[in-house]
Design a protein around this motif. Structure first.
Motif, PDB file in Angstrom:
ATOM      1  N   ARG A  16       0.985  -1.049   0.125  1.00  0.00           N
ATOM      2  CA  ARG A  16       0.056   0.147  -0.037  1.00  0.00           C
ATOM      3  C   ARG A  16       0.751   1.426  -0.104  1.00  0.00           C
ATOM      4  O   ARG A  16       0.610   2.269  -1.038  1.00  0.00           O
ATOM      5  N   HIS A  17       2.122   1.404   0.777  1.00  0.00           N
ATOM      6  CA  HIS A  17       3.054   2.231   0.946  1.00  0.00           C
ATOM      7  C   HIS A  17       3.523   2.255  -0.290  1.00  0.00           C
ATOM      8  O   HIS A  17       3.242   3.466  -0.934  1.00  0.00           O
ATOM      9  N   TRP A  18       3.937   1.660  -1.240  1.00  0.00           N
ATOM     10  CA  TRP A  18       3.978   2.036  -2.568  1.00  0.00           C
ATOM     11  C   TRP A  18       3.421   2.050  -3.925  1.00  0.00           C
ATOM     12  O   TRP A  18       4.179   2.722  -4.507  1.00  0.00           O
ATOM     13  N   ARG A  21       2.599   5.409  -3.830  1.00  0.00           N
ATOM     14  CA  ARG A  21       3.924   7.016  -3.879  1.00  0.00           C
ATOM     15  C   ARG A  21       4.481   7.213  -5.288  1.00  0.00           C
ATOM     16  O   ARG A  21       4.624   7.591  -5.774  1.00  0.00           O
ATOM     17  N   VAL A  22       3.238   6.177  -6.263  1.00  0.00           N
ATOM     18  CA  VAL A  22       3.886   6.110  -7.955  1.00  0.00           C
ATOM     19  C   VAL A  22       3.655   7.381  -7.913  1.00  0.00           C
ATOM     20  O   VAL A  22       4.305   7.753  -8.897  1.00  0.00           O
ATOM     21  N   ALA A  23       2.041   7.538  -7.663  1.00  0.00           N
ATOM     22  CA  ALA A  23       2.258   8.976  -8.706  1.00  0.00           C
ATOM     23  C   ALA A  23       3.181  10.170  -8.685  1.00  0.00           C
ATOM     24  O   ALA A  23       3.222  11.437  -8.331  1.00  0.00           O
ATOM     25  N   ILE A  24       3.163  10.342  -7.146  1.00  0.00           N
ATOM     26  CA  ILE A  24       4.240  11.486  -6.345  1.00  0.00           C
ATOM     27  C   ILE A  24       5.197  11.615  -7.296  1.00  0.00           C
ATOM     28  O   ILE A  24       6.277  11.930  -7.654  1.00  0.00           O
ATOM     29  N   HIS A  25       5.874   9.561  -7.841  1.00  0.00           N
ATOM     30  CA  HIS A  25       7.674   9.820  -7.686  1.00  0.00           C
ATOM     31  C   HIS A  25       7.310   9.985  -9.664  1.00  0.00           C
ATOM     32  O   HIS A  25       8.265  10.799 -10.197  1.00  0.00           O
ATOM     33  N   THR A  26       6.181   9.935 -10.090  1.00  0.00           N
ATOM     34  CA  THR A  26       6.574   9.896 -11.940  1.00  0.00           C
ATOM     35  C   THR A  26       6.403  11.674 -11.927  1.00  0.00           C
ATOM     36  O   THR A  26       6.714  11.990 -12.658  1.00  0.00           O
ATOM     37  N   SER A  28       7.721  13.475 -10.429  1.00  0.00           N
ATOM     38  CA  SER A  28       8.649  14.517  -9.127  1.00  0.00           C
ATOM     39  C   SER A  28       9.934  14.673  -9.767  1.00  0.00           C
ATOM     40  O   SER A  28      10.548  14.236 -11.065  1.00  0.00           O
ATOM     41  N   PRO A  29      10.466  15.645  -9.266  1.00  0.00           N
ATOM     42  CA  PRO A  29      12.007  15.867 -10.413  1.00  0.00           C
ATOM     43  C   PRO A  29      13.271  15.043  -9.766  1.00  0.00           C
ATOM     44  O   PRO A  29      14.199  14.718 -10.572  1.00  0.00           O
ATOM     45  N   PHE A  30      13.046  14.200  -8.877  1.00  0.00           N
ATOM     46  CA  PHE A  30      14.168  13.164  -7.966  1.00  0.00           C
ATOM     47  C   PHE A  30      13.629  12.068  -9.425  1.00  0.00           C
ATOM     48  O   PHE A  30      14.977  11.344  -9.522  1.00  0.00           O
ATOM     49  N   TYR A  31      12.933  11.703 -10.198  1.00  0.00           N
ATOM     50  CA  TYR A  31      12.779  10.622 -10.967  1.00  0.00           C
ATOM     51  C   TYR A  31      12.942  11.550 -12.478  1.00  0.00           C
ATOM     52  O   TYR A  31      13.470  10.691 -13.432  1.00  0.00           O
ATOM     53  N   ASP A  32      12.117  12.724 -12.973  1.00  0.00           N
ATOM     54  CA  ASP A  32      13.073  13.203 -14.038  1.00  0.00           C
ATOM     55  C   ASP A  32      12.631  13.171 -14.917  1.00  0.00           C
ATOM     56  O   ASP A  32      12.992  12.159 -16.161  1.00  0.00           O
ATOM     57  N   LEU A  33      11.082  11.958 -15.384  1.00  0.00           N
ATOM     58  CA  LEU A  33      10.941  11.723 -16.591  1.00  0.00           C
ATOM     59  C   LEU A  33      10.689  12.147 -17.680  1.00  0.00           C
ATOM     60  O   LEU A  33      10.782  11.171 -18.943  1.00  0.00           O
ATOM     61  N   ASP A  34      10.506  13.664 -17.448  1.00  0.00           N
ATOM     62  CA  ASP A  34      11.267  14.452 -18.818  1.00  0.00           C
ATOM     63  C   ASP A  34      12.556  14.211 -19.405  1.00  0.00           C
ATOM     64  O   ASP A  34      12.714  13.616 -20.705  1.00  0.00           O
ATOM     65  N   GLY A  35      13.315  13.519 -18.211  1.00  0.00           N
ATOM     66  CA  GLY A  35      14.775  14.121 -18.728  1.00  0.00           C
ATOM     67  C   GLY A  35      15.404  12.239 -19.418  1.00  0.00           C
ATOM     68  O   GLY A  35      16.124  12.509 -19.879  1.00  0.00           O
ATOM     69  N   PHE A  36      14.513  11.819 -18.255  1.00  0.00           N
ATOM     70  CA  PHE A  36      14.936  10.274 -18.997  1.00  0.00           C
ATOM     71  C   PHE A  36      13.813  10.205 -20.943  1.00  0.00           C
ATOM     72  O   PHE A  36      14.833   9.478 -20.771  1.00  0.00           O
ATOM     73  N   ARG A  37      12.936  10.329 -20.661  1.00  0.00           N
ATOM     74  CA  ARG A  37      12.517  10.556 -21.888  1.00  0.00           C
ATOM     75  C   ARG A  37      13.156  11.110 -23.125  1.00  0.00           C
ATOM     76  O   ARG A  37      13.321  10.821 -23.756  1.00  0.00           O
ATOM     77  N   ALA A  38      14.248  12.110 -22.759  1.00  0.00           N
ATOM     78  CA  ALA A  38      15.183  12.403 -23.745  1.00  0.00           C
ATOM     79  C   ALA A  38      16.401  12.184 -23.509  1.00  0.00           C
ATOM     80  O   ALA A  38      17.195  12.796 -24.463  1.00  0.00           O
ATOM     81  N   GLY A  39      16.291  10.947 -22.352  1.00  0.00           N
ATOM     82  CA  GLY A  39      17.734  10.563 -22.656  1.00  0.00           C
ATOM     83  C   GLY A  39      19.023  10.573 -21.778  1.00  0.00           C
ATOM     84  O   GLY A  39      19.819   9.851 -21.626  1.00  0.00           O
ATOM     85  N   ALA A  89       2.989   0.800  -9.987  1.00  0.00           N
ATOM     86  CA  ALA A  89       4.155   0.524 -10.893  1.00  0.00           C
ATOM     87  C   ALA A  89       4.515   0.313 -12.066  1.00  0.00           C
ATOM     88  O   ALA A  89       5.571   0.980 -12.955  1.00  0.00           O
ATOM     89  N   VAL A  90       3.585  -0.604 -12.315  1.00  0.00           N
ATOM     90  CA  VAL A  90       3.805  -1.265 -13.281  1.00  0.00           C
ATOM     91  C   VAL A  90       3.871  -0.948 -14.491  1.00  0.00           C
ATOM     92  O   VAL A  90       4.148  -1.355 -15.539  1.00  0.00           O
ATOM     93  N   ARG A  91       2.222  -0.293 -13.937  1.00  0.00           N
ATOM     94  CA  ARG A  91       2.286   0.915 -15.323  1.00  0.00           C
ATOM     95  C   ARG A  91       2.278   1.246 -15.513  1.00  0.00           C
ATOM     96  O   ARG A  91       2.130   2.281 -16.902  1.00  0.00           O
ATOM     97  N   ALA A  92       3.063   2.142 -14.811  1.00  0.00           N
ATOM     98  CA  ALA A  92       3.958   3.729 -14.988  1.00  0.00           C
ATOM     99  C   ALA A  92       5.553   3.458 -15.786  1.00  0.00           C
ATOM    100  O   ALA A  92       5.112   3.874 -16.634  1.00  0.00           O
ATOM    101  N   ALA A  93       6.036   2.093 -15.334  1.00  0.00           N
ATOM    102  CA  ALA A  93       6.637   1.528 -16.481  1.00  0.00           C
ATOM    103  C   ALA A  93       6.702   1.005 -17.587  1.00  0.00           C
ATOM    104  O   ALA A  93       6.583   1.432 -18.872  1.00  0.00           O
TER     105      ALA A  93
END
Length: 274
Positions: A16-18, A21-26, A28-39, A89-93
């Motif tokens: 339940r805890h994790w 937190r998926v929505a928070i992480h997707t 967040s600047p910590f994970y920076d998904l936009d940066g990851f999408r850019a390479g 998390a799996v849906r986000a991945a």
């Protein structure tokens, strides 16, 4: 209540805890998904050097969370599978894989890590990978090691990069004073709101439980599962500011120069019999 029932309840609390937190992480600047999408590259340089060329290999990432490390190995040429107990998390991945055009060579499955052999089949992979921040969520490190060994083909490799267990016992301020017992085992349940990715985020499921595994515990479990230890390397950098004393260094954190230094992460490689 039996010990097994109690442990199952603690694991469900972590679930339940994790999930929350998926929505928070997707976002967040910590994970920076936009940066990851850019390479952007989230993997440590030492991971890339130690595991080496993965082109054409079948790699499974256990406890993959939202899939950044998993998909990084896909970018480096592997066919990847990710497994996590969090459906969110799996849906986000899976969505991230589609965003960057790697959904044809990446699959993500929601399941308990110990069910991985049932999910994927015995001997399905050339590489079993586990990234930082995973092992402390597992109550039985020996069972995990047997699962990892069961997934490997003859001659396949287990590679893990993980927070050093010594860091778990150090003061959050100076980072060198031991304030907990390194050899204490068993569950450690605590309350924490927000997330390491955003401490200000509002959360409801704030109970979490970790299990401390010493470096010797992990090495012995891997060897006991029938794998041959290739190396264990200790590193002086970590992906987040584990204690106040650390300083930023190229996207990672380390102890300042001219200070007492202790290992912050470690890596381990082990191979299955040919």
């Amino acid at each position: 209540m039996s010990d097994a029932d109690s442990t199952a309840d603690l694991v469900e609390g972590n679930h339940r805890h994790w999930d929350e937190r998926v929505a928070i992480h997707t976002r967040s600047p910590f994970y920076d998904l936009d940066g990851f999408r850019a390479g952007a590259e989230p993997l440590d340089r030492f991971q890339l050097d130690e595991l080496g060329d993965v082109t054409g290999l079948d790699l499974v990432h256990l406890q993959c969370h939202i899939g950044l490390d998993t998909l990084s190995w896909a970018r480096h040429g592997a066919r990847v599978s990710g497994l996590d107990f969090s459906e969110a998390a799996v849906r986000a991945a899976s969505g991230l894989a589609a965003d960057i055009g790697l959904d044809h060579r990446a699959r993500f499955v929601a399941a308990d890590v110990h069910d991985a052999v049932d999910v994927f089949g015995a001997g399905a992979f050339d590489v079993v990978y586990t990234g930082t921040g995973a092992l402390m969520w597992l109550p039985d490190i020996e069972r995990w090691a047997r699962t990892a060994a069961g997934l490997l083909r003859p001659g396949g490799r287990l590679y893990l990069a993980e927070f050093h267990p010594l860091a778990d016992v150090l003061d959050d301020g100076d980072g060198v004073t031991a304030v907990h017992d390194y050899f204490a085992r068993g569950a450690r349940t605590y309350e924490v709101s927000g997330s390491y990715a955003d401490w200000e985020a509002e959360t409801t499921h704030n109970t979490a439980t970790e299990w401390h595994h010493t470096l010797g515990d992990v090495i012995s479990a891997v060897a006991g599962a029938g794998l041959r230890i290739e190396f264990v390397h200790e590193h002086g950098t970590i992906a987040f500011r584990r204690c106040d004393a650390l300083v930023a260094d190229g996207g990672r954190f380390r102890y300042p120069d001219r200070s007492a230094r202790l290992p912050l992460t470690y890596s381990l490689a082990a191979s299955a019999p040919s």
